[in-house]
Design a protein around this motif. Structure first.
Motif, PDB file in Angstrom:
ATOM      1  N   UNK A   1     -40.672  12.171 -35.361  1.00 45.92           N
ATOM      2  CA  UNK A   1     -41.445  11.815 -34.176  1.00 45.92           C
ATOM      3  C   UNK A   1     -42.076  13.029 -33.488  1.00 45.92           C
ATOM      4  N   UNK A   2     -41.440  14.198 -33.553  1.00 40.21           N
ATOM      5  CA  UNK A   2     -41.982  15.422 -32.950  1.00 40.21           C
ATOM      6  C   UNK A   2     -41.472  16.627 -33.730  1.00 40.21           C
ATOM      7  N   UNK A   3     -42.277  17.677 -33.771  1.00 43.16           N
ATOM      8  CA  UNK A   3     -41.810  18.921 -34.376  1.00 43.16           C
ATOM      9  C   UNK A   3     -40.764  19.555 -33.452  1.00 43.16           C
ATOM     10  N   UNK A   4     -41.096  19.624 -32.158  1.00 43.57           N
ATOM     11  CA  UNK A   4     -40.187  20.149 -31.134  1.00 43.57           C
ATOM     12  C   UNK A   4     -40.081  19.111 -30.027  1.00 43.57           C
ATOM     13  N   UNK A   5     -38.869  18.653 -29.739  1.00 42.05           N
ATOM     14  CA  UNK A   5     -38.623  17.642 -28.700  1.00 42.05           C
ATOM     15  C   UNK A   5     -37.691  18.223 -27.649  1.00 42.05           C
ATOM     16  N   UNK A   6     -38.144  18.217 -26.387  1.00 45.94           N
ATOM     17  CA  UNK A   6     -37.365  18.828 -25.306  1.00 45.94           C
ATOM     18  C   UNK A   6     -37.184  17.814 -24.178  1.00 45.94           C
ATOM     19  N   UNK A   7     -35.937  17.655 -23.742  1.00 44.57           N
ATOM     20  CA  UNK A   7     -35.620  16.821 -22.579  1.00 44.57           C
ATOM     21  C   UNK A   7     -34.961  17.709 -21.538  1.00 44.57           C
ATOM     22  N   UNK A   8     -35.301  17.482 -20.274  1.00 44.49           N
ATOM     23  CA  UNK A   8     -34.777  18.318 -19.206  1.00 44.49           C
ATOM     24  C   UNK A   8     -33.277  18.229 -19.041  1.00 44.49           C
TER      25      UNK A   8
ATOM     26  N   UNK B   1     -29.530  19.599 -15.946  1.00 50.35           N
ATOM     27  CA  UNK B   1     -29.777  20.910 -15.341  1.00 50.35           C
ATOM     28  C   UNK B   1     -31.218  21.384 -15.536  1.00 50.35           C
ATOM     29  N   UNK B   2     -32.075  20.552 -16.117  1.00 49.50           N
ATOM     30  CA  UNK B   2     -33.441  20.973 -16.422  1.00 49.50           C
ATOM     31  C   UNK B   2     -33.484  21.735 -17.724  1.00 49.50           C
ATOM     32  N   UNK B   3     -34.625  21.743 -18.355  1.00 51.64           N
ATOM     33  CA  UNK B   3     -34.768  22.442 -19.623  1.00 51.64           C
ATOM     34  C   UNK B   3     -36.137  23.077 -19.711  1.00 51.64           C
ATOM     35  N   UNK B   4     -36.220  24.219 -20.370  1.00 53.19           N
ATOM     36  CA  UNK B   4     -37.508  24.874 -20.551  1.00 53.19           C
ATOM     37  C   UNK B   4     -37.593  25.450 -21.953  1.00 53.19           C
ATOM     38  N   UNK B   5     -38.809  25.434 -22.473  1.00 55.16           N
ATOM     39  CA  UNK B   5     -39.062  26.014 -23.789  1.00 55.16           C
ATOM     40  C   UNK B   5     -40.322  26.851 -23.716  1.00 55.16           C
ATOM     41  N   UNK B   6     -40.314  27.971 -24.436  1.00 53.20           N
ATOM     42  CA  UNK B   6     -41.488  28.829 -24.562  1.00 53.20           C
ATOM     43  C   UNK B   6     -41.742  29.043 -26.044  1.00 53.20           C
ATOM     44  N   UNK B   7     -42.975  28.802 -26.461  1.00 57.30           N
ATOM     45  CA  UNK B   7     -43.402  29.106 -27.824  1.00 57.30           C
ATOM     46  C   UNK B   7     -44.441  30.211 -27.734  1.00 57.30           C
ATOM     47  N   UNK B   8     -44.180  31.328 -28.416  1.00 53.76           N
ATOM     48  CA  UNK B   8     -45.112  32.451 -28.441  1.00 53.76           C
ATOM     49  C   UNK B   8     -45.450  32.775 -29.889  1.00 53.76           C
TER      50      UNK B   8
ATOM     51  N   UNK C   1     -36.362  14.295 -38.881  1.00 53.82           N
ATOM     52  CA  UNK C   1     -35.863  14.787 -37.597  1.00 53.82           C
ATOM     53  C   UNK C   1     -36.783  15.899 -37.085  1.00 53.82           C
ATOM     54  N   UNK C   2     -36.775  16.148 -35.757  1.00 54.59           N
ATOM     55  CA  UNK C   2     -37.525  17.302 -35.251  1.00 54.59           C
ATOM     56  C   UNK C   2     -36.946  18.608 -35.805  1.00 54.59           C
ATOM     57  N   UNK C   3     -37.774  19.635 -35.895  1.00 50.55           N
ATOM     58  CA  UNK C   3     -37.272  20.957 -36.235  1.00 50.55           C
ATOM     59  C   UNK C   3     -36.288  21.390 -35.154  1.00 50.55           C
ATOM     60  N   UNK C   4     -36.652  21.143 -33.880  1.00 44.93           N
ATOM     61  CA  UNK C   4     -35.784  21.491 -32.764  1.00 44.93           C
ATOM     62  C   UNK C   4     -35.697  20.324 -31.790  1.00 44.93           C
ATOM     63  N   UNK C   5     -34.476  19.908 -31.479  1.00 43.89           N
ATOM     64  CA  UNK C   5     -34.212  18.975 -30.392  1.00 43.89           C
ATOM     65  C   UNK C   5     -33.439  19.761 -29.349  1.00 43.89           C
ATOM     66  N   UNK C   6     -33.977  19.810 -28.142  1.00 40.17           N
ATOM     67  CA  UNK C   6     -33.372  20.593 -27.072  1.00 40.17           C
ATOM     68  C   UNK C   6     -33.119  19.690 -25.872  1.00 40.17           C
ATOM     69  N   UNK C   7     -31.927  19.786 -25.288  1.00 40.09           N
ATOM     70  CA  UNK C   7     -31.598  19.091 -24.046  1.00 40.09           C
ATOM     71  C   UNK C   7     -31.075  20.148 -23.084  1.00 40.09           C
ATOM     72  N   UNK C   8     -31.785  20.363 -21.987  1.00 43.05           N
ATOM     73  CA  UNK C   8     -31.394  21.377 -21.013  1.00 43.05           C
ATOM     74  C   UNK C   8     -31.527  22.770 -21.586  1.00 43.05           C
ATOM     75  N   UNK C   9     -31.106  23.752 -20.821  1.00 41.98           N
ATOM     76  CA  UNK C   9     -31.126  25.132 -21.288  1.00 41.98           C
ATOM     77  C   UNK C   9     -32.519  25.732 -21.311  1.00 41.98           C
ATOM     78  N   UNK C  10     -32.617  26.914 -21.902  1.00 39.88           N
ATOM     79  CA  UNK C  10     -33.875  27.646 -22.012  1.00 39.88           C
ATOM     80  C   UNK C  10     -33.988  28.215 -23.419  1.00 39.88           C
ATOM     81  N   UNK C  11     -35.056  27.879 -24.115  1.00 41.94           N
ATOM     82  CA  UNK C  11     -35.249  28.315 -25.499  1.00 41.94           C
ATOM     83  C   UNK C  11     -36.571  29.051 -25.617  1.00 41.94           C
ATOM     84  N   UNK C  12     -36.554  30.168 -26.336  1.00 40.82           N
ATOM     85  CA  UNK C  12     -37.754  30.918 -26.673  1.00 40.82           C
ATOM     86  C   UNK C  12     -37.894  30.934 -28.187  1.00 40.82           C
ATOM     87  N   UNK C  13     -39.023  30.448 -28.689  1.00 46.14           N
ATOM     88  CA  UNK C  13     -39.349  30.509 -30.117  1.00 46.14           C
ATOM     89  C   UNK C  13     -40.517  31.463 -30.259  1.00 46.14           C
ATOM     90  N   UNK C  14     -40.390  32.446 -31.153  1.00 44.63           N
ATOM     91  CA  UNK C  14     -41.429  33.461 -31.292  1.00 44.63           C
ATOM     92  C   UNK C  14     -41.688  33.750 -32.762  1.00 44.63           C
TER      93      UNK C  14
END
Length: 131
Positions: free
Chosen positions: A58-65, A68-75, A36-49
């Motif tokens: 299939x993916x380390x981090x998988x994001x679907x909008x 309501x739309x979705x955003x992810x930031x990796x720093x 499984x991905x480390x993170x599966x995200x649907x919508x929302x806003x996630x910050x990984x730092x």
């Protein structure tokens, strides 16, 4: 999060969440379970730092909008393994800052279905296909 190694597969839906390590990206490893991905995200806003993320699916981090739309930031993150490092789908938006994406089975980053990514001061290398 406390430094150490965590075997987790996280799922976040329509939430605003920040997950941060302490003391640099090598201090905290989050590794996916059972393909499984480390993170599966649907919508929302996630910050990984300041995290080291290793996947085997299939993916380390998988994001679907989502609706309501979705955003992810990796720093300041290190992302490796899986077929893809970061997968953005369904108009998901991503931002990568000072991060490393490497050693993925195919692509370091995939954006489809209107997904888009902004990349700032990152290293993307040693992936089987494209960055």
């Amino acid at each position: 999060c406390m430094p150490g190694r965590y075997q987790e597969s996280l799922r976040i839906t329509d939430l605003t969440v920040e997950i941060s390590g302490e003391g640099g990206m090598q201090g905290l490893l989050v590794q996916s379970q059972d393909g499984q991905p480390v993170l599966t995200q649907v919508g929302g806003a996630v910050l990984l730092r300041q995290l080291m993320l290793k996947g085997s699916g299939p993916a380390v981090v998988a994001v679907a909008g989502g609706t309501a739309g979705g955003s992810i930031t990796l720093e300041d993150c290190y992302v490796s393994g899986s077929r893809c490092g970061l997968a953005l789908r369904e108009k998901a938006q991503g931002t990568l800052r000072r991060s490393v994406l490497c050693k993925c089975g195919e692509n370091g980053i995939e954006a489809s279905g209107g997904g888009a990514v902004l990349i700032e001061s990152c290293s993307i290398f040693d992936n089987a296909r494209h960055g």
